[in-house]
Motif scaffolding. Sequence first.
Motif, PDB file in Angstrom:
ATOM      1  N   ARG A 174       0.842  -1.187   0.000  1.00  0.00           N
ATOM      2  CA  ARG A 174       0.000   0.000   0.000  1.00  0.00           C
ATOM      3  C   ARG A 174       0.882   1.244   0.000  1.00  0.00           C
ATOM      4  O   ARG A 174       1.997   1.225   0.503  1.00  0.00           O
ATOM      5  CB  ARG A 174      -0.916   0.007   1.224  1.00  0.00           C
ATOM      6  N   ARG A 189      -5.466   9.442 -11.123  1.00  0.00           N
ATOM      7  CA  ARG A 189      -5.746  10.233  -9.922  1.00  0.00           C
ATOM      8  C   ARG A 189      -4.866  11.475  -9.883  1.00  0.00           C
ATOM      9  O   ARG A 189      -3.745  11.495 -10.416  1.00  0.00           O
ATOM     10  CB  ARG A 189      -5.525   9.393  -8.668  1.00  0.00           C
ATOM     11  N   TYR A 216      -8.157   0.039  -8.300  1.00  0.00           N
ATOM     12  CA  TYR A 216      -9.259   0.307  -7.373  1.00  0.00           C
ATOM     13  C   TYR A 216     -10.303  -0.784  -7.504  1.00  0.00           C
ATOM     14  O   TYR A 216     -10.376  -1.492  -8.508  1.00  0.00           O
ATOM     15  CB  TYR A 216      -9.878   1.685  -7.623  1.00  0.00           C
ATOM     16  N   THR A 276     -10.373  12.160  -9.189  1.00  0.00           N
ATOM     17  CA  THR A 276     -10.279  11.215 -10.303  1.00  0.00           C
ATOM     18  C   THR A 276     -10.432  11.983 -11.606  1.00  0.00           C
ATOM     19  O   THR A 276     -11.387  12.740 -11.770  1.00  0.00           O
ATOM     20  CB  THR A 276     -11.361  10.133 -10.202  1.00  0.00           C
ATOM     21  N   PHE A 317      -3.476   3.595  -0.929  1.00  0.00           N
ATOM     22  CA  PHE A 317      -3.925   3.170  -2.246  1.00  0.00           C
ATOM     23  C   PHE A 317      -2.851   2.271  -2.842  1.00  0.00           C
ATOM     24  O   PHE A 317      -1.742   2.163  -2.302  1.00  0.00           O
ATOM     25  CB  PHE A 317      -4.192   4.381  -3.154  1.00  0.00           C
ATOM     26  N   GLU A 318      -3.162   1.642  -3.954  1.00  0.00           N
ATOM     27  CA  GLU A 318      -2.205   0.756  -4.617  1.00  0.00           C
ATOM     28  C   GLU A 318      -1.856   1.329  -5.981  1.00  0.00           C
ATOM     29  O   GLU A 318      -2.631   1.254  -6.924  1.00  0.00           O
ATOM     30  CB  GLU A 318      -2.760  -0.657  -4.754  1.00  0.00           C
ATOM     31  N   THR A 363      -4.991   8.188   2.754  1.00  0.00           N
ATOM     32  CA  THR A 363      -5.777   6.972   2.582  1.00  0.00           C
ATOM     33  C   THR A 363      -4.974   6.033   1.691  1.00  0.00           C
ATOM     34  O   THR A 363      -4.742   6.342   0.519  1.00  0.00           O
ATOM     35  CB  THR A 363      -7.133   7.271   1.933  1.00  0.00           C
ATOM     36  N   GLU A 379      -3.692   4.206 -10.387  1.00  0.00           N
ATOM     37  CA  GLU A 379      -3.854   3.272  -9.274  1.00  0.00           C
ATOM     38  C   GLU A 379      -4.905   2.225  -9.598  1.00  0.00           C
ATOM     39  O   GLU A 379      -5.766   2.409 -10.460  1.00  0.00           O
ATOM     40  CB  GLU A 379      -4.247   4.022  -7.999  1.00  0.00           C
TER      41      GLU A 379
END
Length: 703
Positions: free
Chosen positions: A471, A637, A588, A664, A549-550, A547, A586
């Motif tokens: 992450r 993003r 999602y 986004t 994210f990947e 937060t 990313e």
Amino acid sequence: MSFHLLPYDLLLNIASYLEYVDVHVLQLTCKSLYYSFTTRPVYRKLATDLLRRCRPLPLKGFQRPGDLSTNRLMYSVNKAHKYEHAWLVRAPRPIGSTTAAADIAHGSVRTHNNYLDLESPAGSSAISTPKNWYKVVRAPPGEEVDWLSPITSSYTLCATKSGKVVCWDVQSDSCLAEWNPGERWELWKCRVEFEDKMVYFTMAKVLHGSNSYDDSRVMEFSLMRLQFYENALGKKTASPIFSPVTSFKSVGVVMNIFLLDPSARLLSAFVWVSNSNTIGLYVLLDWEKDEYVFIDTGIECVMSSNWSCILFERNIVIHCEDSDAAFQHFYPLTLLESHSRRLKTKRETPTLSGRVTPFESIVKRFTFPAPRIHSIRQSSSSSTSSSITTPSSSSLNNSPPIQVLPQPVVQPSTSTPPNFNPNPNPFPFPPWYPESAHFVRQWWPTLSNVPRISCTVVLLASHDPITHKTRFVLAQHYFRVPMRCADWVGNATYVSGVAATAGSSSSSSSTPVPSVSATTPSIDSHSRVKNNTTVEDDAMRLWYVSTPFEVVCLEDPSPEDEDGDGVQERPRPLVAVDFGHAVWIEYYDQDDGKADDDSETATATDPEEVGFEREDESSAEQDEIREQEFQDHKRLRFVSFPPFTDDGRVNDIHGGWGGAEVRTLEIPPELDLHSVETINIDQSQGAIILSVKQGRIFILCYE
């Protein structure tokens, strides 16, 4: 006397205290004030305000602010202000998505972009509406893109995996110039010089020790120059030309190359000295001479730290950041000149001349945001479990701030300062480590009275050894050189840690600095900087996309060495950074309710509060299916961090600090994010540039 009847020189003096919105309101009051506040001096002041906030003007080609006509200057200031304001309150929208009435009200500012080249022929004041809000140009045919960067809004510079460097014309979609060495080289560094209409870049290849990461590795670097030819309107008058500048060799593992000042022919590099695990500083004081400086700085090399090199006046500054503090080590050029050596032949490789500690060093801790308090239980548990304890935390935060001046060598202080309890680092090392770091200075054309500010954006990663998932979060801050209100550190013996007092043991912190000096400023010198302490501390405040994210990471195939065994490079995250902005691709979960939100507000908190815990109740098979579905969905993003204002403050319009809103971005239907190879951002034009495997480059223009 009525306000609108005041002499122009008084109105101009009043305008010097007004911001863009105030000037715009006065323009709407009456015809007299409209003409008084739509003059070149007023808009030059507004342009200066933008540049001092590190917001560039949307210029065409290699234009400079002084090249613009008054009407074009007004247009550029209006457009730059609308970019700045809009991106702080909403997501960037595709250009031309507003109504025709809105476009007319804004003077067609929103429907024109230099990448799309929509200006009408000379003599016409009309600006056509674009057919599309994006442009697709070709990449070099038959080549795989290894590195790509826009060079103004007119060109792209592309390095291929075969070793070529190609300059491409965005408007005509054609190749303008190509450098082909006939073998594989890698592009390491690129710098644009707007005054000279020139681009410098360094190419590198390993001569010996491809698989060795020690002092036996030998590399060769070639410094190249790409000269452009344009008129004051930003239009090409001749094709650009590649030419070699110089070449040099290095011994050891080169960490990075820095083109400090091409006009002074000054270049530096960081080299890892493996036998002492320290930073070696390699300098070409004049790359036209066969002389070099290669010293061991004695600064411990910790791979979890982030490094940059900056020229400040007549000093080479080693800027280093760990998870808790920033350090700046100063080497005057006069000091380095005394360690200069001459190469006898071109085949000779440089050798270390010895250990030379910095002339002076300063250190300043980051200011972390307070964690959100959702309940008394969470608050108490956070304060006990997340606080950072180091032997140096109190000494760093209670030493009086002083200016960066040469100081005599003194013995370290043995006194213990009062206790200080700063906010804890929400993403400490470990488990969070820097996956990539981006140091950005104002690369765009500016004015002589605009101060130089730097911006750091770090992609932090945390790997789960059980699920093997990683992450990411983003951390951002601004800084000056030298850092103001920082603690001076004497040039005593180096120890490992943030700082140490006499008799203390080494800290577990990652970056070495000298022991803290016992010398403190006088009362008068303290009072001079005391009133400015809060302002300057704003620059060291960390802002987060917290937060987790990947981010999408690409594993580039490694080149084969002479034995056929290539060293696999680390995955490359698809993240691009400009001053105060970041964009990335990313993964999602499409079923997540937040996936289609236009934005999310992410505030720095304890990682468990933002959903980083694992879901142990899912079966292994369900997890595998969900992971595959998760990998099938990607999105583009964007985040805009609060701007750095003229007085040194970070201007947060949301009334708090610590978090940054993530948006986004809309993409064209023909763009497949699964095929993206490189990503770039050009905030001056409101553009995102992506190259894809199919040999195309997408230029997405937003408003």
